[in-house]
Design a protein around this motif. Structure first.
Motif, PDB file in Angstrom:
ATOM      1  N   ASN A  95       0.852  -1.187   0.000  1.00  0.00           N
ATOM      2  CA  ASN A  95       0.000   0.000   0.000  1.00  0.00           C
ATOM      3  C   ASN A  95       0.896   1.247   0.000  1.00  0.00           C
ATOM      4  OD1 ASN A  95      -1.445   2.297   1.192  1.00  0.00           O
ATOM      5  ND2 ASN A  95      -3.160   0.858   1.303  1.00  0.00           N
ATOM      6  N   GLU A  96       0.865   1.958  -1.117  1.00  0.00           N
ATOM      7  CA  GLU A  96       1.793   3.072  -1.326  1.00  0.00           C
ATOM      8  C   GLU A  96       1.583   4.186  -0.290  1.00  0.00           C
ATOM      9  OE1 GLU A  96       1.683   4.397  -5.367  1.00  0.00           O
ATOM     10  OE2 GLU A  96       3.499   5.615  -5.110  1.00  0.00           O
ATOM     11  N   GLU A  97       0.321   4.456   0.001  1.00  0.00           N
ATOM     12  CA  GLU A  97       0.008   5.563   0.913  1.00  0.00           C
ATOM     13  C   GLU A  97       0.526   5.272   2.332  1.00  0.00           C
ATOM     14  OE1 GLU A  97      -4.177   6.546   0.780  1.00  0.00           O
ATOM     15  OE2 GLU A  97      -3.956   7.637   2.664  1.00  0.00           O
ATOM     16  N   MET A  98       0.343   4.008   2.752  1.00  0.00           N
ATOM     17  CA  MET A  98       0.781   3.655   4.108  1.00  0.00           C
ATOM     18  C   MET A  98       2.297   3.756   4.234  1.00  0.00           C
ATOM     19  SD  MET A  98      -1.793   0.502   4.851  1.00  0.00           S
ATOM     20  CE  MET A  98      -1.313  -0.032   6.478  1.00  0.00           C
ATOM     21  N   LEU A  99       3.018   3.265   3.207  1.00  0.00           N
ATOM     22  CA  LEU A  99       4.482   3.340   3.290  1.00  0.00           C
ATOM     23  C   LEU A  99       4.954   4.784   3.221  1.00  0.00           C
ATOM     24  CD1 LEU A  99       6.462   0.540   1.528  1.00  0.00           C
ATOM     25  CD2 LEU A  99       5.897   0.886   3.914  1.00  0.00           C
ATOM     26  N   SER A 100       4.249   5.575   2.445  1.00  0.00           N
ATOM     27  CA  SER A 100       4.617   6.980   2.343  1.00  0.00           C
ATOM     28  C   SER A 100       4.479   7.667   3.720  1.00  0.00           C
ATOM     29  CB  SER A 100       3.692   7.614   1.303  1.00  0.00           C
ATOM     30  OG  SER A 100       3.747   8.954   1.358  1.00  0.00           O
ATOM     31  N   GLN A 101       3.483   7.233   4.481  1.00  0.00           N
ATOM     32  CA  GLN A 101       3.286   7.764   5.839  1.00  0.00           C
ATOM     33  C   GLN A 101       4.489   7.404   6.737  1.00  0.00           C
ATOM     34  OE1 GLN A 101       0.187   9.425   6.952  1.00  0.00           O
ATOM     35  NE2 GLN A 101       1.680  10.039   8.477  1.00  0.00           N
ATOM     36  N   VAL A 102       5.025   6.189   6.527  1.00  0.00           N
ATOM     37  CA  VAL A 102       6.194   5.761   7.310  1.00  0.00           C
ATOM     38  C   VAL A 102       7.384   6.678   7.023  1.00  0.00           C
ATOM     39  CG1 VAL A 102       7.922   3.916   7.553  1.00  0.00           C
ATOM     40  CG2 VAL A 102       5.498   3.348   7.488  1.00  0.00           C
ATOM     41  N   TRP A 103       7.680   6.891   5.720  1.00  0.00           N
ATOM     42  CA  TRP A 103       8.825   7.761   5.368  1.00  0.00           C
ATOM     43  C   TRP A 103       8.575   9.174   5.849  1.00  0.00           C
ATOM     44  CZ3 TRP A 103      10.616   3.441   5.025  1.00  0.00           C
ATOM     45  CH2 TRP A 103      10.320   2.500   4.074  1.00  0.00           C
ATOM     46  N   MET A 104       7.321   9.617   5.719  1.00  0.00           N
ATOM     47  CA  MET A 104       6.981  10.984   6.129  1.00  0.00           C
ATOM     48  C   MET A 104       7.300  11.191   7.617  1.00  0.00           C
ATOM     49  SD  MET A 104       5.687  13.911   5.397  1.00  0.00           S
ATOM     50  CE  MET A 104       4.878  13.879   3.833  1.00  0.00           C
TER      51      MET A 104
END
Ligand code: ADP
Length: 301
Positions: A187-196
């Protein structure tokens, strides 16, 4: 005629401050009352929205939404209630204090702006906290990962850096990036939240002119992402608590945070079948190492 002028100004002043106090203080008092009710376990309470479209109204909307969600899943436990009420009450008390100051007639334009800026920033902080609680709540109640696609993980990290450009360039940080090309399914959005969340912390806890090092690479069918800053670092004691909800290290308290970012990161990684490790030296810097299974081990839906 001249004799009446000061009198008229006083009357107008009193009238304006009365109108102002009703407009600003009522919703704030309602919020304080509602927060107290929530801490008593009353999740049916709602705060009436104002007619204006401003930060206060956004805050009331988020508050109501949050209480509704919390009520439906009963996520409150004793520790959580204490932390939540503390984190929520402190900015509201500050908003109330500055709104009261604004009622004074003898304020300069600069003072008025300063007080209004504080009210806006505290409201934003509360709105941010409500969003984080909702997000954490959503992931804690989720067991499967929906909307999985194949995407470029290194590109996802670069996108987050673009979004955060204002933050890292304001501190004049140097980015040291070696990002291997990685195709990842999840899930791209969830991983993006991790990096964010991890990169935001890396920036937040860095000194000016520091370096932020980010690596991503594949290792034995796993994807590794390493984020290192050379900022304030943490003691062993702090590092052992950072994934707990609402936990904030002593040095971090003055920075704008609420201690939920890493809890969200940890939960997302759990859902993805991944892990996170931290290595930190007080006063020297911190490295977070994320490891994700390359073939998706996450339960999908
Ligand atoms: P916050 O929003 O307060 O930063 P987090 O959950 O993201 O909340 O982090 C919890 C605590 O972990 C922070 O208050 C801080 O003490 C510590 N922390 C997290 N990342 C770093 C870092 N890169 N350097 C130093 N301390 C950090």
């Amino acid at each position: 005629m001249l004799v009446f002028l000061p009198f008229t100004s006083v009357v107008i002043g009193m009238f304006l401050s009365l109108v102002f106090s009703k407009r600003i203080l009522k919703p704030i008092n309602d919020l304080i009352h509602a927060t107290k009710e929530v801490t008593r376990g009353n999740f049916d309470i709602r705060v009436e929205m104002t007619d204006e479209s401003n930060e206060l109204n956004d805050l009331i909307y988020s508050f109501n939404h949050m209480v509704k969600e919390l009520g439906s899943i009963e996520m409150f436990r004793n520790d959580f209630i204490n932390n939540f009420s503390h984190e929520f009450k402190t900015p509201i008390v500050s908003i109330k204090g500055f709104a009261k100051q604004l009622q004074k007639d003898d304020l300069s334009k600069e003072q008025r702006k300063e007080f209004t800026d504080i009210i806006i920033s505290e409201s934003n902080r509360l709105t941010h906290m409500s969003s984080n609680i909702l997000l954490l709540n959503k992931y804690e109640n989720q067991e499967i990962i929906s909307s999985q696609t194949r995407f470029s993980l290194d590109e996802g990290i670069r996108n987050v850096l673009v979004v955060l450009e204002k933050e890292w360039s304001q501190k004049e940080l140097t980015l040291d990036l070696i990002l291997d090309e990685i195709d990842y399914t999840g899930n791209e959005e969830m991983l993006s939240q991790v990096w964010m969340n991890l990169i935001t912390n890396g920036i937040k806890y860095s000194e000016e002119y520091g370096i932020l090092t980010i690596r991503c690479y594949e290792e034995e069918n796993r994807v590794m992402v390493q984020i290192t800053d050379y900022g304030i670092g943490m003691s062993e004691e702090t590092a052992s608590h950072i994934f707990e909800k609402f936990y904030q290290g002593d040095l971090a308290h003055k920075s704008q945070g609420n201690g939920l970012g890493l809890s969200i990161v940890k939960r997302i990684l759990e859902l993805c079948g991944g892990t996170i490790k931290v290595e930190s030296v007080f006063g020297k810097g911190t490295t977070f190492l994320v490891s994700l299974p390359k073939g998706s081990k996450a339960k999908s839906g």
